[in-house]
Design a protein around this motif. Sequence first.
Motif, PDB file in Angstrom:
ATOM      1  N   HIS A   8      56.304   8.146  90.623  1.00 23.89           N
ATOM      2  CA  HIS A   8      56.998   6.998  91.368  1.00 23.89           C
ATOM      3  C   HIS A   8      58.496   7.307  91.788  1.00 23.89           C
ATOM      4  O   HIS A   8      59.193   8.074  91.108  1.00 23.89           O
ATOM      5  CB  HIS A   8      57.174   5.969  90.274  1.00 23.89           C
ATOM      6  CG  HIS A   8      55.817   5.530  89.915  1.00 23.89           C
ATOM      7  ND1 HIS A   8      55.137   6.216  88.834  1.00 23.89           N
ATOM      8  CD2 HIS A   8      55.255   4.673  90.217  1.00 23.89           C
ATOM      9  CE1 HIS A   8      53.897   5.567  88.749  1.00 23.89           C
ATOM     10  NE2 HIS A   8      53.908   4.481  89.493  1.00 23.89           N
ATOM     11  N   GLY A   9      58.748   6.958  92.936  1.00 20.56           N
ATOM     12  CA  GLY A   9      60.111   6.998  93.478  1.00 20.56           C
ATOM     13  C   GLY A   9      60.744   8.515  93.708  1.00 20.56           C
ATOM     14  O   GLY A   9      59.943   9.373  94.254  1.00 20.56           O
ATOM     15  N   THR A  64      49.771   4.894  89.074  1.00 21.35           N
ATOM     16  CA  THR A  64      49.172   4.798  90.336  1.00 21.35           C
ATOM     17  C   THR A  64      49.021   6.392  90.950  1.00 21.35           C
ATOM     18  O   THR A  64      48.141   6.896  91.288  1.00 21.35           O
ATOM     19  CB  THR A  64      49.779   4.128  91.376  1.00 21.35           C
ATOM     20  OG1 THR A  64      49.970   2.847  90.950  1.00 21.35           O
ATOM     21  CG2 THR A  64      49.372   4.186  92.764  1.00 21.35           C
ATOM     22  N   PRO A  65      50.069   7.390  90.839  1.00 21.64           N
ATOM     23  CA  PRO A  65      50.021   8.814  91.276  1.00 21.64           C
ATOM     24  C   PRO A  65      48.770   9.350  90.384  1.00 21.64           C
ATOM     25  O   PRO A  65      48.067  10.221  91.107  1.00 21.64           O
ATOM     26  CB  PRO A  65      51.365   9.265  91.116  1.00 21.64           C
ATOM     27  CG  PRO A  65      52.373   8.079  91.206  1.00 21.64           C
ATOM     28  CD  PRO A  65      51.553   7.048  90.681  1.00 21.64           C
ATOM     29  N   THR A 117      51.922  14.861  87.572  1.00 24.99           N
ATOM     30  CA  THR A 117      52.227  13.158  87.588  1.00 24.99           C
ATOM     31  C   THR A 117      53.020  13.025  86.674  1.00 24.99           C
ATOM     32  O   THR A 117      53.242  13.238  85.514  1.00 24.99           O
ATOM     33  CB  THR A 117      51.005  12.427  87.675  1.00 24.99           C
ATOM     34  OG1 THR A 117      50.458  12.249  86.494  1.00 24.99           O
ATOM     35  CG2 THR A 117      49.761  12.910  88.892  1.00 24.99           C
ATOM     36  N   ASP A 118      53.661  11.958  86.964  1.00 32.27           N
ATOM     37  CA  ASP A 118      54.884  11.173  85.929  1.00 32.27           C
ATOM     38  C   ASP A 118      54.244  10.743  84.645  1.00 32.27           C
ATOM     39  O   ASP A 118      54.522  10.822  83.754  1.00 32.27           O
ATOM     40  CB  ASP A 118      55.811  10.423  86.464  1.00 32.27           C
ATOM     41  CG  ASP A 118      55.386   9.420  87.348  1.00 32.27           C
ATOM     42  OD1 ASP A 118      54.298   9.271  87.621  1.00 32.27           O
ATOM     43  OD2 ASP A 118      56.133   8.735  88.090  1.00 32.27           O
ATOM     44  N   VAL A 134      55.597  18.600  97.034  1.00 36.43           N
ATOM     45  CA  VAL A 134      56.187  17.295  96.468  1.00 36.43           C
ATOM     46  C   VAL A 134      55.861  16.019  97.039  1.00 36.43           C
ATOM     47  O   VAL A 134      56.234  15.900  98.313  1.00 36.43           O
ATOM     48  CB  VAL A 134      57.778  17.383  96.190  1.00 36.43           C
ATOM     49  CG1 VAL A 134      58.063  16.145  95.355  1.00 36.43           C
ATOM     50  CG2 VAL A 134      57.888  18.665  95.286  1.00 36.43           C
ATOM     51  N   ILE A 135      55.059  14.994  96.351  1.00 43.39           N
ATOM     52  CA  ILE A 135      54.715  13.690  97.006  1.00 43.39           C
ATOM     53  C   ILE A 135      55.308  12.648  96.374  1.00 43.39           C
ATOM     54  O   ILE A 135      54.665  11.958  95.467  1.00 43.39           O
ATOM     55  CB  ILE A 135      53.068  13.707  97.442  1.00 43.39           C
ATOM     56  CG1 ILE A 135      52.501  14.922  98.290  1.00 43.39           C
ATOM     57  CG2 ILE A 135      52.744  12.343  98.106  1.00 43.39           C
ATOM     58  CD1 ILE A 135      53.346  15.222  99.544  1.00 43.39           C
ATOM     59  N   PRO A 136      56.337  12.000  96.654  1.00 50.39           N
ATOM     60  CA  PRO A 136      56.710  10.978  95.926  1.00 50.39           C
ATOM     61  C   PRO A 136      56.176   9.639  96.357  1.00 50.39           C
ATOM     62  O   PRO A 136      55.571   9.658  97.396  1.00 50.39           O
ATOM     63  CB  PRO A 136      58.311  10.510  96.563  1.00 50.39           C
ATOM     64  CG  PRO A 136      58.456  11.238  97.823  1.00 50.39           C
ATOM     65  CD  PRO A 136      57.133  12.331  97.723  1.00 50.39           C
TER      66      PRO A 136
END
Length: 138
Positions: free
Chosen positions: A9-10, A69-70, A63-64, A32-34
């Motif tokens: 996220h973000g 969602t990611p 993922t975080d 990297v895909i925010p």
Amino acid sequence: MIGIVITGHGSFPNGMFESVKLIAGEVKQVEVIPFEEDQDKLQEALTQSIKNVDTGDGVVCFTDLAGGTPFNVCSRLAISIKNVRVIGGMNSPMLLSGLFQRELSINEFVEEVLLEGKENIKQFEIKETQVSKEMDGI
């Protein structure tokens, strides 16, 4: 070499990557895909990134948040794209460790980075002997 996709996220994924690059230097086969708001755009970007970093040894998506969602989008992609793994709850030690172990098999890689991530979660504790010595002079 295992490809790596970092998402979350973000600005979290960009910050995480910039942080480990300070230690590891420049690295290859990492994208990297925010995630901002649009799931469809996220899925498109992740699909392309997985293709970009995959040289045949597999791809791990960091993922975080597990369940975010990611993570969920990456998990759906892992079902349909061969040799993709997803790790939720990434931290700096696991990502850094992974950057130096990318020649392992993908299953060994995932085991190692998960272990590294878990082992580096610590709490600072003051030992009783330290407190006693400091209070002796009072």
